[in-house]
Scaffold this motif. Structure first.
Motif, PDB file in Angstrom:
ATOM      1  N   ASN A 199      41.185  71.647  26.644  1.00 48.09           N
ATOM      2  CA  ASN A 199      40.837  70.269  26.317  1.00 48.09           C
ATOM      3  C   ASN A 199      40.230  69.563  27.523  1.00 48.09           C
ATOM      4  O   ASN A 199      39.308  68.763  27.382  1.00 48.09           O
ATOM      5  N   GLY A 200      40.747  69.844  28.727  1.00 51.53           N
ATOM      6  CA  GLY A 200      40.179  69.267  29.946  1.00 51.53           C
ATOM      7  C   GLY A 200      38.748  69.723  30.171  1.00 51.53           C
ATOM      8  O   GLY A 200      37.897  68.950  30.615  1.00 51.53           O
ATOM      9  N   GLY A 221      30.742  66.752  28.423  1.00 55.54           N
ATOM     10  CA  GLY A 221      31.966  65.999  28.150  1.00 55.54           C
ATOM     11  C   GLY A 221      31.807  64.574  28.631  1.00 55.54           C
ATOM     12  O   GLY A 221      31.008  64.285  29.532  1.00 55.54           O
ATOM     13  N   PRO A 222      32.558  63.663  28.065  1.00 57.48           N
ATOM     14  CA  PRO A 222      32.387  62.249  28.418  1.00 57.48           C
ATOM     15  C   PRO A 222      32.811  61.910  29.842  1.00 57.48           C
ATOM     16  O   PRO A 222      32.311  60.948  30.423  1.00 57.48           O
ATOM     17  N   PHE A 223      33.706  62.699  30.445  1.00 52.99           N
ATOM     18  CA  PHE A 223      34.177  62.382  31.788  1.00 52.99           C
ATOM     19  C   PHE A 223      33.467  63.175  32.880  1.00 52.99           C
ATOM     20  O   PHE A 223      33.745  62.983  34.063  1.00 52.99           O
ATOM     21  N   LYS A 279      36.647  70.599  27.740  1.00 53.96           N
ATOM     22  CA  LYS A 279      35.818  69.952  26.727  1.00 53.96           C
ATOM     23  C   LYS A 279      35.563  68.487  27.078  1.00 53.96           C
ATOM     24  O   LYS A 279      34.488  67.952  26.804  1.00 53.96           O
ATOM     25  N   LEU A 280      36.551  67.841  27.678  1.00 50.44           N
ATOM     26  CA  LEU A 280      36.386  66.427  28.042  1.00 50.44           C
ATOM     27  C   LEU A 280      35.578  66.238  29.321  1.00 50.44           C
ATOM     28  O   LEU A 280      35.127  65.139  29.613  1.00 50.44           O
ATOM     29  N   GLY A 281      35.414  67.305  30.103  1.00 52.47           N
ATOM     30  CA  GLY A 281      34.600  67.218  31.322  1.00 52.47           C
ATOM     31  C   GLY A 281      35.395  67.009  32.579  1.00 52.47           C
ATOM     32  O   GLY A 281      34.825  66.752  33.638  1.00 52.47           O
ATOM     33  N   PHE A 282      36.714  67.121  32.539  1.00 52.31           N
ATOM     34  CA  PHE A 282      37.527  66.944  33.735  1.00 52.31           C
ATOM     35  C   PHE A 282      37.374  68.094  34.719  1.00 52.31           C
ATOM     36  O   PHE A 282      37.637  67.933  35.903  1.00 52.31           O
TER      37      PHE A 282
END
Length: 134
Positions: free
Chosen positions: A126-127, A69-71, A129-132
């Protein structure tokens, strides 16, 4: 030539018998008298046990195991800078605040509680997938 045919027929018959025996063993039912539980237990491989070895509880991992994920790189750097325990406390507070915002928004629009929980689960996915949650 007659002897060769006879040997070939006997070989096929022997192969068919061994196949039939193996399929009967593989497809035997629980109440089959030929295959008992004791014979299965006896044929099972024995595990080697070492003496005086303490048993450990399995470790349960929380959060996302994948660090994609980007984050995710940002989360890893912040966790390293803050330390594990303060970071987890901060992340727990942020997740609780975000869940409360979702609940308040859904209350304004009159969304029922079951759908609210679905929206919160979607936010968690979603968190991840985004990398949070890395």
């Amino acid at each position: 030539m007659l002897v060769a045919k006879r040997n070939a027929v006997q070989a096929r018959a022997s192969a068919a018998r061994s196949m039939a025996v193996s399929s009967r063993v593989a497809l035997a039912s629980w109440d089959d008298s030929r295959l008992t539980a004791s014979s299965l237990v006896q044929s099972a491989p024995k595990l080697q046990q070492t003496a005086n070895v303490p048993r450990r509880k399995p470790v349960t991992m929380m959060g996302n195991k994948a660090t994609t994920g980007p984050f995710a790189p940002l989360v890893v750097v912040v966790r390293g800078a803050m330390g594990e325990k303060p970071f987890n406390q901060f992340r727990g507070k942020a997740i609780a605040l975000h869940s409360q915002i979702i609940k308040d928004f859904c209350a304004i629009w009159g969304v029922d509680q079951k759908q609210v929980q679905g929206v919160i689960r979607l936010a968690k996915k979603n968190g991840e997938k985004l990398g949070f949650l890395a």
